[in-house]
Design a protein around this motif. Sequence first.
Motif, PDB file in Angstrom:
ATOM      1  N   LEU A 195       6.163   2.170  11.236  1.00 57.88           N
ATOM      2  CA  LEU A 195       7.238   1.054  11.527  1.00 57.88           C
ATOM      3  C   LEU A 195       6.774  -0.117  10.630  1.00 57.88           C
ATOM      4  N   LEU A 196       5.784  -0.419  10.282  1.00 60.08           N
ATOM      5  CA  LEU A 196       5.265  -1.675   9.541  1.00 60.08           C
ATOM      6  C   LEU A 196       5.698  -1.341   8.063  1.00 60.08           C
ATOM      7  N   ILE A 197       5.398  -0.339   7.594  1.00 55.78           N
ATOM      8  CA  ILE A 197       5.408   0.109   6.306  1.00 55.78           C
ATOM      9  C   ILE A 197       6.868   0.219   5.746  1.00 55.78           C
ATOM     10  N   SER A 198       7.800   0.856   6.903  1.00 59.80           N
ATOM     11  CA  SER A 198       9.102   1.064   6.752  1.00 59.80           C
ATOM     12  C   SER A 198       9.907  -0.311   6.534  1.00 59.80           C
ATOM     13  N   GLY A 199       9.241  -1.375   7.452  1.00 57.41           N
ATOM     14  CA  GLY A 199       9.835  -2.725   7.705  1.00 57.41           C
ATOM     15  C   GLY A 199       9.757  -3.365   6.344  1.00 57.41           C
ATOM     16  N   ALA A 200       8.359  -3.407   5.955  1.00 53.02           N
ATOM     17  CA  ALA A 200       8.052  -4.124   4.619  1.00 53.02           C
ATOM     18  C   ALA A 200       8.940  -3.541   3.337  1.00 53.02           C
ATOM     19  N   LEU A 201       9.062  -2.189   3.457  1.00 54.77           N
ATOM     20  CA  LEU A 201       9.870  -1.954   2.337  1.00 54.77           C
ATOM     21  C   LEU A 201      11.373  -2.210   2.417  1.00 54.77           C
TER      22      LEU A 201
END
Length: 465
Positions: free
Chosen positions: A59-65
């Motif tokens: 979730l953190l990675i997709s959110g940052a993208l």
Amino acid sequence: MTTTLAPPPVGIGKAAVGALCLLAIATGALESVLTPTLPLLQRELALSPAQGALLSTALLISGALLLPVSGTLGDRYGGRRVMTRLMIVVLAGGLVSSLAPNLPVLLAGQILQGAMVGALPLSFILVRKHLPPGSAHTAIGVVSGMFVGGNLVGSMIAGPIAEGLSRHWMFAIPTLVIAVGTVLVHRLIPDDPPARSDARIDWPGLVLMSGALLTLMLVLPMVPEAGSRPLEFGALVLLLAGLVIGWIRVERRSAAPMVDLRLLARPGMWSSYAITFAVCLGTAASMYLVPQLFAVPADAYGFGASASDMGLYLLPSAVAAAVSGPIAGFAARRFGARTAVAAGIAGAVATLAALALLHGEVWHLVIGKVLISLASGICVTAVVVKTATTGDGGDTGTATSLILVTRVIGFTAGAQLGGILLTAMTPSGANIPDESAFIIGFGIASAVTALALLAVRTLNRGEEQ
């Protein structure tokens, strides 16, 4: 870059701001339910530790993208329109996560849920457009605080719901509240006209920026293993450098860039990003070190805290983080963002330095963690308020979303710094690091946070008070 002079949007009342707060609480809760229940999910889905780590960061990675994209699209097409569509993606992710029978499906749900982080910059766009400057300061702080408060709610309810009902319901309940909040936002907030007329999407810039952020999120966790995997680490660093250079060149030549680099060059803007990174790095290092120190056995120099004990010890700091948003909004409105930011940095620096010297009692760590959460929360939220209320409003979503991306990167780097330090200072054959690792860690966190003071003096340039 062309701008359109749209008619002034209709103002909104407390009910509309309340709808944004409800959405912030619900998305914050859905974001945080995974962390306290990860051991349960690992047991029920037979996950390895590596798979559990992957699940916790999806979730953190997709959110940052997605963050920079959502903010830019909100500026270009209108905040309410983009938020409604984004929340549809989040609702789909919550539904997939609640029904997931295995890891691949749950990972897909978490990736879709990552769209929720775009709600904050879009909320800032709506608040900026529909409220006068003074009220906007306070409302932005309140909405930011409610998102942090939602994290607290999610952390508290996830375990009881998963154990009392099932793991499926801990995703389903916040998702239902998000559906209600989305409907209320759509009904209570009038449509806002786009602030910018250049509606073309800079696809090359978008691809390069997303690739750079994804590569960075892969590089940071590899730092502790860089010595044992030099070729892989070196290749990723070179790839990251190439993507960043390519992105800068594309954005400088684009007629409608995804991120206008002239925005980042303004003194009041670059200083916001520098302050956010330094404060979040220092805060995250302490956030990692404090629980580790609680868990050190009592017959050494720690406290042997169980998971339940640790949750109780960390609860006051979670409350402090939740109230820091409204306090920061009020302080930025009453005293100016620069004063609020400086006070927050000074408080965090002093507390981190004190923890390096005083950490022999539980109450030292509990009070220290409360003060750090409060000070850093005030500082970062005041920076967001300043960024969201600077300029003519045409870049509100882009500017604030980049602040939030910087916060994610700072937190990730800080946690990795804490992990590297404890690993390096654990004697061979021992299970716990030397106590000096924590002393040095808190000292480094204090010094890095103090560096943010160097950029505070530029914050008032272009600031609307």
